[in-house]
Design a protein around this motif. Structure first.
Motif: not given
Lengths: 277, 431, 328
Positions: A223-238, B260-264, B278-284
């Motif tokens: 991976y390169t920097v721009p691709v790696a930078l997006t790995l920090f933000i998974d907008s629907t999760g961590q 927006a769907t982003d958690i933040t 939200v979705w319940a599993n996004q709680m933590p």
């Protein structure tokens, strides 16, 4: 020289305006995630330098690896673009040959098609070529640059060359230079500002290019920097907003240094180089 | 990459080949035949997520390799930005990963176009074991009668509230079972007391609209058709216009941020509203982004109309050379106790109820515990699941946002917005 | 290595060039043939790249624009639909025309502003003074950020209701709007973002300014021309090929503007489509609705329209662009 009155004031004011968002970004690199989202001030309430260490070692592969990969891709691209585009530009700007106007129009035309519809056909094509994947998956990113496919730079250099007085070519020809001689002795030395611009832009665009690198790179180690930078933000999760900002700031550093180093060459114009043997 | 896939997507390749033949002879290497004669198999495995998920997934896959030394994995992961673009591009190039993660926004798009392997026969033969899954959950992976993806993780809609701020303002906490009108009245009062808008306006949020529709005896979709009328949409938009007029919600620009769907960007995290949808599993993960304490309840109305939503699926590429092994891998990830212990609740509550129980017992994360408790509590009353959203669903979602925002900004009346949305979504699903 | 012959003739400060050069230029038709082979030799990498790499995907996209290609499906379900995509676009897709309006507004406002900012700052910086290099670097920094996630977060926090910009307005007693989240102003913040990233054309202007021979200024000074007249009589004409280049490129970029719209709106073009740029609509059609045939048709309509604009710019260029090579 023209008046200098007020220039410092204007410059400082402008700089302040232009840099404020960047300062905010720099400040955010030292904020906690909650603060990045809620604190609108530049200065962090709670100084969080840990973002940098966290960002650097956030993945299985140290972030430095992405810097190395990006630097390699960007470096090769710079060289490839400078060489291949200069050759093509010389032909377009200075040489007379059949269909020149046609090819020039075609080249400009290639700038006009929105890239998103080309991603899929290009991928299929490179896959047919056997360039996708493997131990060195960067071929689809670099080989096209070797072949002057970045029309922007060809056009850039054409415009610069057309600013070079043709009397210089003619004088060289009278002295017995062929088209190749003119290229070597006149155009090449006089194209430095254009080459430097090309180098700067190639480097920076490649450094920032996300989409193509995303599609062709499938291995964390590659991976390169721009691709790696997006790995920090998974907008629907961590998400790791703090480390993302820290690494974004860090990723600007090489580009900034590259620029500051090369812009010196922009300062020296044709007055001081090339003309006097 | 794995070896050549079955000769299906030759369409573009043949055009390419033709075009290359025309102008210039270039060193095209052509096919990519690298057989696997020695019995060793490498499967490509593609998912989106963050670093934590990557670590867990890699560990679980390594466990599979430890048990089946002939099978190794080429693991690729990405944040969800760009994930589906890349997946689509790989698919077009006949280079799709053998196993990939997918969600219910896209499952039908892939399944109806025959990208995914039909897992039904594996399920029937027991090679893919779903007997420990809640029935509604695995069925939420069926598209056009084919099992297109194995539900990996259960999830449901959840209303998250800012417990700290509500307690500081001495306001009652929201409860599961409030009606929509009660919720809005509560938001009005609590918001006034806490000096923070009581609730995000969810009229642009398809999952809230969907739950509300089911409570009205309607559906979002009946098969590949819309399950609601224009009048339903209008009633929904009017409900929330009332809430906005009564100052139960923030202003339109803030609502837009929260759409927006982003958690933040959820307003409960950015401190711009007391509750978010939200979705319940996004709680933590939400909890990580704020210092206030958060709480979780079901959406208003009859909670039994919520359903076990597969937070995501694993699907197998129909063109994979190693169908049986690929299916065995996802079966392992879903049903092996060791793998389940590794993966935890990262993708939602484990689908396998036995594994879920043991994971729930072992977690010490408070917000995780609350999530599991809430979903389990709701699960007791679940009615039948709806079908997976059909092709065109992502357009319907974005059209809903557009129309609802027109109404929120006051650029359209609920009636006009409803008309616009209804026409656009009908066009989208009938395409 | 001493550049042959060049020693003889530094560019003449007066224009048009002195007699002998002009005579030689008239003799140029004789050279046409002799350059032919050399021309194609120098052009060969580009020609190869065009034929092998650029042309194939372009032609494929043209072909696909007449099909219902959807990226995911088996080829057997991809059908030739003739002009259907083009017809649909013109008559059945209200978002298409909306996107066209948004894009034209954006390009017409952002391009001149960005170019003006770039030229203005380039002129300010085109002097040898201490820290000039640093300033160049600093002004260029915003362009380096491209369309990263960080930029989106930064911009939203600047131009939110409680953002820095409104605090600034507050000093003057003005109550600001929720700029990025207001459909009336969101496009404005996007334009501002484009203008903020004026570094790229600025660098090109700087490089161009370096090509202006100092002798010309000296000659103009001797003639009694002040800074303003020097700018209009010396700088602008010599810089005109570079201005032309930036104009063409920034116009194309303006119309194609995708990245900032994508990151600022999270890909939606919102609020309520106020930032739905043409390319963003195209992208959504191709990659979220999988109507790649339709998206390809959109791309070719774009190519033809923007090609027309480019031709117009090239045509007007004949009146105001001055090439030192005398080869108009």
């Amino acid at each position: 020289m023209p008046r200098t009155l007020g220039r410092p004031v204007v410059l400082v004011l402008l700089t302040a305006i232009v840099l404020y968002p960047l300062a905010w970004m720099l400040g955010s690199a030292f904020k906690s995630p909650q603060e990045i989202l809620n604190n609108m001030a530049v200065w962090p309430r709670e100084f969080t330098p840990g973002n940098f260490a966290d960002g650097w070692s956030h993945f299985d592969v140290a972030f430095g690896r992405f810097f190395v990969n990006s630097a390699m891709v960007a470096g090769l691209t710079v060289v490839a673009n400078c060489v291949s585009c200069l050759l093509a530009a010389y032909a377009f700007a200075r040489l007379r040959f059949r269909l020149r106007g046609f090819w020039f129009a075609v080249m400009i035309g290639t700038l006009l098609l929105p890239g998103h519809v080309l991603i899929v056909p290009q991928f299929v094509m490179f896959k047919t070529f056997g360039w996708v994947g493997g131990d060195w998956p960067y071929a689809p990113l670099i080989v096209p640059q070797l072949l002057a496919t970045e029309a922007f730079f060809v056009f850039l250099m054409v415009q610069f060359m057309r600013g070079v007085p043709r009397e210089l070519d003619d004088a060289a020809k009278i002295d017995g230079c062929t088209a190749f001689g003119v290229f070597k002795h006149v155009i090449l030395p006089l194209s430095r500002p254009a080459l430097v611009s090309t180098a700067i832009f190639s480097f920076i665009w490649t450094w920032n290019d996300f989409f193509r690198q995303l599609v062709y790179l499938s291995d964390l180690e590659k991976y390169t920097v721009p691709v790696a930078l997006t790995l920090f933000i998974d907008s629907t999760g961590q998400s790791a907003v703090g480390p993302m900002f820290a690494m974004s700031v860090l990723s600007l550093a090489p580009v900034f240094l590259f620029f500051v180093a090369f812009q010196k060459m922009l300062v020296e114009g044709i007055n001081t180089t090339g003309l006097k043997g | 990459m794995t070896a050549t896939h079955t000769p299906r997507r030759r369409f573009l390749s043949s055009i390419v080949a033709g075009m290359i033949a025309l102008p210039l002879v270039l060193g095209a290497c052509g096919g990519d035949d690298e057989g696997s004669s020695d019995g060793k198999v490498e499967l490509s495995f593609f998912w989106w997520g963050g670093e934590a998920r990557a670590e867990l997934t890699e560990k679980a896959l390594d466990l599979y390799t430890a048990k089946h030394p002939d099978v190794t994995f080429k693991k690729t992961w990405q944040a969800n930005q760009g994930y589906f673009d890349k997946l689509a591009t790989l698919t077009a190039g006949d280079d799709a990963p053998d196993i990939f993660q997918i969600d219910d926004n896209f499952l039908s798009e892939y399944a109806t176009r025959n990208v995914t392997l039909d897992l039904t026969s594996y399920q029937e033969s027991g090679k893919l074991d779903t007997t420990k899954f809640p029935e509604g959950l695995w069925k939420y992976g069926v598209v056009d009668g084919k099992l297109a993806g194995l539900a990996f993780g259960e999830n449901t809609q959840g209303l998250v509230y800012n417990k700290s701020k509500l307690e500081a303002a001495k306001q009652p906490l929201p409860e599961t079972g409030m009606s929509w009108e009660e919720h809005i009245a509560w938001a009005q009062k609590a918001g006034a007391a806490a000096k923070l808008p009581g609730t995000q306006d969810p009229s642009a949020d398809y999952k809230a609209f969907w739950v509300w529709l089911r409570q009205q005896g309607k559906e979002m979709y009946n098969g590949a058709e819309l399950g609601f009328t224009q009048a339903d949409v209008q009633a929904w938009f009017e409900l929330w216009k009332g809430a906005r007029d009564g100052k139960a919600t923030p202003t339109a620009d803030v609502i837009h941020e929260g759409n927006a769907t982003d958690i933040t960007k959820q307003l409960v995290v950015t401190n711009k509203a007391l509750t978010s949808w939200v979705w319940a599993n996004q709680m933590p993960e939400l909890q990580k982004n704020t210092t206030d304490e958060l709480g979780l309840v079901a959406y208003p109305g009859d909670a039994s109309k919520q359903w076990p939503r597969a937070s995501m699926y694993f699907s197998v590429f129909r063109g994979t050379e190693h169908k049986d092994i690929a299916v065995d891998v996802i079966n392992f990830l879903a049903n092996d106790p060791e793998a389940g212990a590794i993966l935890g609740t990262d993708r939602g509550l484990p689908s396998n109820l036995d594994i879920r129980a043991s994971v729930a017992a072992s977690t010490d994360n408070a917000s995780m515990k609350q999530t599991i408790a809430t979903i389990d509590e709701l699960a007791k009353n679940y009615g039948p699941s709806p079908t997976v959203p059909p092709k065109g669903h992502s357009t319907v979602r974005s059209e809903l946002i557009k129309a609802a925002e027109e109404a929120q900004y006051g650029r359209a009346t609920p009636a006009q917005a409803a008309e616009q949305f209804f026409a656009a979504s009908q066009a989208a699903v009938s395409r | 290595m001493s550049p042959v012959a060049v020693t003889q003739a530094p560019p003449s400060p007066q224009r048009p060039p002195a007699g002998p050069a002009a005579t030689r230029r008239r003799a140029r038709p004789a050279r046409h043939k002799s350059d032919g082979l050399a021309g194609y030799i120098f052009l060969s990498p580009w020609l190869l790249g065009f034929a092998a790499i650029t042309a194939i995907p372009m032609l494929m996209s043209l072909y696909l624009s007449f099909t219902n290609y959807d990226v995911l499906s088996d080829w057997s379900s991809t059908e030739w639909v003739g002009l259907d995509n083009y017809r649909q676009m013109m008559t059945e897709d209200p978002s298409f025309w909306h996107a066209v309006r948004v894009t034209i507004t954006f390009a017409l406002v952002a391009t001149p502003l960005k170019l003006a900012a770039a030229l203005g700052v380039a002129l300010l910086l085109n002097r040898a003074f201490r820290a000039a290099g640093l300033f160049r670097g600093l002004f260029y920094l915003p362009s380096l950020l491209g369309g990263s996630v960080a930029v989106a977060i930064v911009w939203v926090s600047m131009f939110n209701r409680d953002g820095a910009f409104n605090s600034f307005l507050g000093w003057f007693g003005i109550e600001g709007k929720a700029w990025v989240n207001d459909p009336d102003y969101a496009l404005g913040t996007l334009i501002l973002l484009a203008v903020w990233q004026f570094g790229a054309p600025m660098v090109i202007f700087l490089a161009g300014l370096k090509q202006v021979p100092q002798e010309l200024y000296e000659a103009a000074s001797v003639d009694g021309a002040g800074p303003v007249r020097q700018f209009f009589n010396v700088t602008l004409p010599i810089l005109s090929p570079v201005i032309f280049f930036n104009l063409v490129l920034e116009t194309i970029n303006g119309f194609q503007g995708f990245t900032s719209a994508f990151v600022l709106s999270g890909g939606t073009g919102g609020p309520v489509d106020s930032t739905l740029m043409y390319t963003l609509h195209l992208y959504n059609k191709g990659f979220t609705e999988y109507q790649m045939g339709y998206a390809s048709a959109m791309a070719w309509v774009f190519l033809l329209s923007i090609g027309l604009v480019t031709v117009l710019i090239f045509r007007t260029g004949k009146f105001w662009v001055h090439y030192s090579d005398g080869d108009d």
